[in-house]
Write a protein that holds these residues in place. Structure first.
Motif, PDB file in Angstrom:
ATOM      1  N   PHE A   1     138.916   3.967  51.506  1.00 50.59           N
ATOM      2  CA  PHE A   1     139.603   5.236  51.648  1.00 50.59           C
ATOM      3  C   PHE A   1     138.679   6.361  51.202  1.00 50.59           C
ATOM      4  O   PHE A   1     137.680   6.129  50.526  1.00 50.59           O
ATOM      5  N   CYS A   2     139.028   7.567  51.606  1.00 54.30           N
ATOM      6  CA  CYS A   2     138.322   8.760  51.159  1.00 54.30           C
ATOM      7  C   CYS A   2     139.358   9.776  50.701  1.00 54.30           C
ATOM      8  O   CYS A   2     140.509   9.742  51.133  1.00 54.30           O
ATOM      9  N   VAL A   3     138.915  10.681  49.861  1.00 50.78           N
ATOM     10  CA  VAL A   3     139.769  11.750  49.350  1.00 50.78           C
ATOM     11  C   VAL A   3     139.075  13.073  49.642  1.00 50.78           C
ATOM     12  O   VAL A   3     137.908  13.259  49.286  1.00 50.78           O
ATOM     13  N   VAL A   4     139.800  13.973  50.292  1.00 51.93           N
ATOM     14  CA  VAL A   4     139.282  15.309  50.548  1.00 51.93           C
ATOM     15  C   VAL A   4     140.111  16.290  49.730  1.00 51.93           C
ATOM     16  O   VAL A   4     141.332  16.365  49.889  1.00 51.93           O
ATOM     17  N   ILE A   5     139.447  17.019  48.863  1.00 55.93           N
ATOM     18  CA  ILE A   5     140.102  18.064  48.090  1.00 55.93           C
ATOM     19  C   ILE A   5     139.942  19.351  48.883  1.00 55.93           C
ATOM     20  O   ILE A   5     138.829  19.809  49.119  1.00 55.93           O
ATOM     21  N   HIS A   6     141.072  19.886  49.304  1.00 57.63           N
ATOM     22  CA  HIS A   6     141.055  21.098  50.130  1.00 57.63           C
ATOM     23  C   HIS A   6     141.253  22.299  49.208  1.00 57.63           C
ATOM     24  O   HIS A   6     142.362  22.606  48.790  1.00 57.63           O
ATOM     25  N   GLY A   7     140.146  22.933  48.880  1.00 59.74           N
ATOM     26  CA  GLY A   7     140.196  24.077  47.978  1.00 59.74           C
ATOM     27  C   GLY A   7     138.805  24.521  47.591  1.00 59.74           C
ATOM     28  O   GLY A   7     137.820  24.160  48.234  1.00 59.74           O
ATOM     29  N   GLU A   8     138.745  25.288  46.529  1.00 57.50           N
ATOM     30  CA  GLU A   8     137.450  25.777  46.056  1.00 57.50           C
ATOM     31  C   GLU A   8     136.685  24.655  45.374  1.00 57.50           C
ATOM     32  O   GLU A   8     137.242  23.648  44.978  1.00 57.50           O
ATOM     33  N   ARG A   9     135.405  24.845  45.237  1.00 56.26           N
ATOM     34  CA  ARG A   9     134.507  23.815  44.709  1.00 56.26           C
ATOM     35  C   ARG A   9     134.912  23.336  43.319  1.00 56.26           C
ATOM     36  O   ARG A   9     134.803  22.158  43.009  1.00 56.26           O
ATOM     37  N   ASP A  10     135.376  24.218  42.456  1.00 61.85           N
ATOM     38  CA  ASP A  10     135.702  23.823  41.088  1.00 61.85           C
ATOM     39  C   ASP A  10     136.862  22.841  41.009  1.00 61.85           C
ATOM     40  O   ASP A  10     136.984  22.123  40.019  1.00 61.85           O
TER      41      ASP A  10
ATOM     42  N   GLN B   1     138.907  20.924  59.016  1.00 64.61           N
ATOM     43  CA  GLN B   1     138.720  20.089  60.202  1.00 64.61           C
ATOM     44  C   GLN B   1     137.318  19.495  60.225  1.00 64.61           C
ATOM     45  O   GLN B   1     137.141  18.299  60.471  1.00 64.61           O
ATOM     46  N   ARG B   2     136.323  20.325  59.961  1.00 67.01           N
ATOM     47  CA  ARG B   2     134.929  19.837  59.970  1.00 67.01           C
ATOM     48  C   ARG B   2     134.727  18.772  58.898  1.00 67.01           C
ATOM     49  O   ARG B   2     134.103  17.741  59.160  1.00 67.01           O
ATOM     50  N   CYS B   3     135.246  18.996  57.706  1.00 66.45           N
ATOM     51  CA  CYS B   3     135.103  18.029  56.622  1.00 66.45           C
ATOM     52  C   CYS B   3     135.752  16.694  56.994  1.00 66.45           C
ATOM     53  O   CYS B   3     135.144  15.631  56.829  1.00 66.45           O
ATOM     54  N   LEU B   4     136.964  16.749  57.523  1.00 68.70           N
ATOM     55  CA  LEU B   4     137.664  15.521  57.902  1.00 68.70           C
ATOM     56  C   LEU B   4     136.923  14.769  59.001  1.00 68.70           C
ATOM     57  O   LEU B   4     136.783  13.545  58.950  1.00 68.70           O
TER      58      LEU B   4
ATOM     59  N   LEU C   1     133.725  14.856  59.681  1.00 71.40           N
ATOM     60  CA  LEU C   1     132.503  14.271  59.136  1.00 71.40           C
ATOM     61  C   LEU C   1     132.788  13.046  58.278  1.00 71.40           C
ATOM     62  O   LEU C   1     132.072  12.043  58.350  1.00 71.40           O
ATOM     63  N   VAL C   2     133.836  13.111  57.480  1.00 73.23           N
ATOM     64  CA  VAL C   2     134.213  11.969  56.642  1.00 73.23           C
ATOM     65  C   VAL C   2     134.552  10.771  57.525  1.00 73.23           C
ATOM     66  O   VAL C   2     134.113   9.649  57.266  1.00 73.23           O
ATOM     67  N   VAL C   3     135.322  11.005  58.574  1.00 74.34           N
ATOM     68  CA  VAL C   3     135.697   9.916  59.486  1.00 74.34           C
ATOM     69  C   VAL C   3     134.453   9.333  60.157  1.00 74.34           C
ATOM     70  O   VAL C   3     134.279   8.120  60.219  1.00 74.34           O
ATOM     71  N   ARG C   4     133.579  10.192  60.639  1.00 73.90           N
ATOM     72  CA  ARG C   4     132.380   9.732  61.344  1.00 73.90           C
ATOM     73  C   ARG C   4     131.410   8.987  60.421  1.00 73.90           C
ATOM     74  O   ARG C   4     130.892   7.929  60.770  1.00 73.90           O
ATOM     75  N   GLU C   5     131.176   9.534  59.242  1.00 69.36           N
ATOM     76  CA  GLU C   5     130.163   8.970  58.349  1.00 69.36           C
ATOM     77  C   GLU C   5     130.655   7.804  57.501  1.00 69.36           C
ATOM     78  O   GLU C   5     129.888   6.909  57.169  1.00 69.36           O
ATOM     79  N   ARG C   6     131.931   7.805  57.126  1.00 65.63           N
ATOM     80  CA  ARG C   6     132.432   6.783  56.200  1.00 65.63           C
ATOM     81  C   ARG C   6     133.377   5.774  56.846  1.00 65.63           C
ATOM     82  O   ARG C   6     133.599   4.709  56.289  1.00 65.63           O
ATOM     83  N   ALA C   7     133.966   6.086  57.984  1.00 70.40           N
ATOM     84  CA  ALA C   7     134.914   5.208  58.681  1.00 70.40           C
ATOM     85  C   ALA C   7     135.965   4.612  57.735  1.00 70.40           C
ATOM     86  O   ALA C   7     136.137   3.399  57.675  1.00 70.40           O
ATOM     87  N   PRO C   8     136.694   5.469  57.017  1.00 69.60           N
ATOM     88  CA  PRO C   8     137.700   4.954  56.077  1.00 69.60           C
ATOM     89  C   PRO C   8     138.938   4.454  56.815  1.00 69.60           C
ATOM     90  O   PRO C   8     139.186   4.812  57.966  1.00 69.60           O
ATOM     91  N   GLU C   9     139.714   3.622  56.130  1.00 67.95           N
ATOM     92  CA  GLU C   9     140.999   3.177  56.686  1.00 67.95           C
ATOM     93  C   GLU C   9     142.049   4.267  56.530  1.00 67.95           C
ATOM     94  O   GLU C   9     142.960   4.361  57.340  1.00 67.95           O
ATOM     95  N   VAL C  10     141.926   5.063  55.487  1.00 67.13           N
ATOM     96  CA  VAL C  10     142.870   6.145  55.224  1.00 67.13           C
ATOM     97  C   VAL C  10     142.138   7.278  54.502  1.00 67.13           C
ATOM     98  O   VAL C  10     141.166   7.036  53.778  1.00 67.13           O
ATOM     99  N   VAL C  11     142.603   8.485  54.743  1.00 68.31           N
ATOM    100  CA  VAL C  11     142.062   9.665  54.070  1.00 68.31           C
ATOM    101  C   VAL C  11     143.224  10.387  53.392  1.00 68.31           C
ATOM    102  O   VAL C  11     144.243  10.674  54.041  1.00 68.31           O
ATOM    103  N   PHE C  12     143.070  10.649  52.105  1.00 66.73           N
ATOM    104  CA  PHE C  12     144.042  11.452  51.369  1.00 66.73           C
ATOM    105  C   PHE C  12     143.492  12.870  51.300  1.00 66.73           C
ATOM    106  O   PHE C  12     142.339  13.069  50.914  1.00 66.73           O
TER     107      PHE C  12
ATOM    108  N   ARG D   1     148.990  20.474  59.096  1.00 68.88           N
ATOM    109  CA  ARG D   1     148.879  20.565  60.557  1.00 68.88           C
ATOM    110  C   ARG D   1     147.490  20.142  61.027  1.00 68.88           C
ATOM    111  O   ARG D   1     147.354  19.421  62.018  1.00 68.88           O
ATOM    112  N   VAL D   2     146.462  20.607  60.331  1.00 64.83           N
ATOM    113  CA  VAL D   2     145.087  20.218  60.659  1.00 64.83           C
ATOM    114  C   VAL D   2     144.902  18.726  60.407  1.00 64.83           C
ATOM    115  O   VAL D   2     144.316  18.016  61.227  1.00 64.83           O
ATOM    116  N   VAL D   3     145.424  18.253  59.291  1.00 64.78           N
ATOM    117  CA  VAL D   3     145.313  16.837  58.941  1.00 64.78           C
ATOM    118  C   VAL D   3     145.954  15.973  60.028  1.00 64.78           C
ATOM    119  O   VAL D   3     145.359  14.998  60.491  1.00 64.78           O
ATOM    120  N   ASP D   4     147.155  16.332  60.456  1.00 60.52           N
ATOM    121  CA  ASP D   4     147.841  15.567  61.501  1.00 60.52           C
ATOM    122  C   ASP D   4     147.053  15.559  62.810  1.00 60.52           C
ATOM    123  O   ASP D   4     146.939  14.534  63.476  1.00 60.52           O
TER     124      ASP D   4
END
Length: 145
Positions: free
Chosen positions: A47-56, A92-95, A97-108, A124-127
């Motif tokens: 799995f992968c986790v994407v934090i949608h927000g500022e870097r901190d 959208q770009r982050c998701l 890239l994560v799918v392409r580079e890591r091929a996870p079963e699920v992304v949170f 909406r973007v996630v869906d």
């Protein structure tokens, strides 16, 4: 001179005590994003986790511990992107890239306080990306708000 406190609930002493207690810690104790990241960091799996927000926000949990810390990513939104309401494209770009580079079963995908404050409906973007990629993605509003 003491500030006017109409109901006798001046809480300055309480907050000063909390600041002293929390000094030198990485995250706020009430942040759902921090709690979920700490749990996910210790779980094995594809799995992968994407934090949608500022870097901190990507630094708000103890990221040096856990088995899965290399699976965390952040959209690292800029001030301009947030104030202009242009948060969909970086997510959208982050998701993608994560799918392409890591091929996870699920992304949170975890929303931060910042995206919550601006009313970003990032699910909406996630869906849309999940549907196009054919994998499971879970969007969670995990702000401390």
């Amino acid at each position: 001179m003491r500030a006017y406190d109409p109901i006798g609930m001046n809480d300055e002493a309480f907050w000063r005590k909390q600041e002293t207690r929390l000094r030198h810690t990485l995250g706020q104790p009430c942040c759902a994003l921090s709690g979920i990241c700490s749990v996910l960091a210790g779980i094995p799996g594809r799995f992968c986790v994407v934090i949608h927000g500022e870097r901190d926000c990507a630094n708000c949990f103890l990221h040096q511990d856990g088995r899965a810390v290399d699976r965390f990513y952040c959209t690292a939104l800029s001030e301009l992107q947030v104030t202009a309401g242009q948060t969909a494209a970086p997510l959208q770009r982050c998701l993608e890239l994560v799918v392409r580079e890591r091929a996870p079963e699920v992304v949170f995908v975890l929303g931060s306080c910042l995206v919550e404050m601006i009313g970003d409906r990032f699910e909406r973007v996630v869906d849309r990306v999940a549907s196009a990629a054919g994998i499971s993605m879970v969007a969670l509003h995990t702000s401390g708000l």
